[in-house]
Motif scaffolding. Structure first.
Motif, PDB file in Angstrom:
ATOM      1  N   LEU A 153       4.416   4.246  -4.568  1.00 53.22           N
ATOM      2  CA  LEU A 153       3.076   3.689  -4.730  1.00 53.22           C
ATOM      3  C   LEU A 153       3.101   2.409  -5.559  1.00 53.22           C
ATOM      4  N   LEU A 154       3.955   2.363  -6.557  1.00 50.91           N
ATOM      5  CA  LEU A 154       4.057   1.157  -7.382  1.00 50.91           C
ATOM      6  C   LEU A 154       4.703   0.013  -6.604  1.00 50.91           C
ATOM      7  N   ASP A 155       5.662   0.326  -5.749  1.00 50.57           N
ATOM      8  CA  ASP A 155       6.240  -0.703  -4.877  1.00 50.57           C
ATOM      9  C   ASP A 155       5.181  -1.258  -3.925  1.00 50.57           C
ATOM     10  N   VAL A 156       4.347  -0.379  -3.397  1.00 49.97           N
ATOM     11  CA  VAL A 156       3.270  -0.813  -2.501  1.00 49.97           C
ATOM     12  C   VAL A 156       2.269  -1.671  -3.273  1.00 49.97           C
ATOM     13  N   ALA A 157       1.971  -1.300  -4.503  1.00 51.86           N
ATOM     14  CA  ALA A 157       1.058  -2.104  -5.331  1.00 51.86           C
ATOM     15  C   ALA A 157       1.614  -3.503  -5.534  1.00 51.86           C
TER      16      ALA A 157
END
Length: 82
Positions: A18-22
């Motif tokens: 999720l942080l990579d997507v953010a």
């Protein structure tokens, strides 16, 4: 592997994703979608947001944007990120 460890390991991996997507949304200039990811990651694996420097950096970057929702500002303030 014990089930509780497997679940925690999955949650941490999910939060990292999720942080990579953010970060990808930030690079694309999509602050609205970028803001949803740290919030979801915090629900999935709170320790990742609290203790992972990269996660805190992403949260701070999203929170600095004037278009960021108030939920991000509150999360950043709670964690002392800014």
């Amino acid at each position: 592997m014990r089930p509780e460890f497997a679940k925690a390991r999955y949650a941490n991996g999910d939060a990292a994703h999720l942080l990579d997507v953010a970060r990808a949304h930030l690079h694309a200039g999509d602050v609205g979608n970028a803001a949803r990811m740290p919030t979801e990651a915090e629900r999935t694996a709170p320790a990742d947001i609290t203790h992972r420097p990269g996660a805190r950096d992403i949260l701070a970057e999203v929170a600095r944007d004037p278009r960021a929702p108030t939920t991000i500002a509150k999360l950043a303030a709670t964690l002392g990120v800014g």
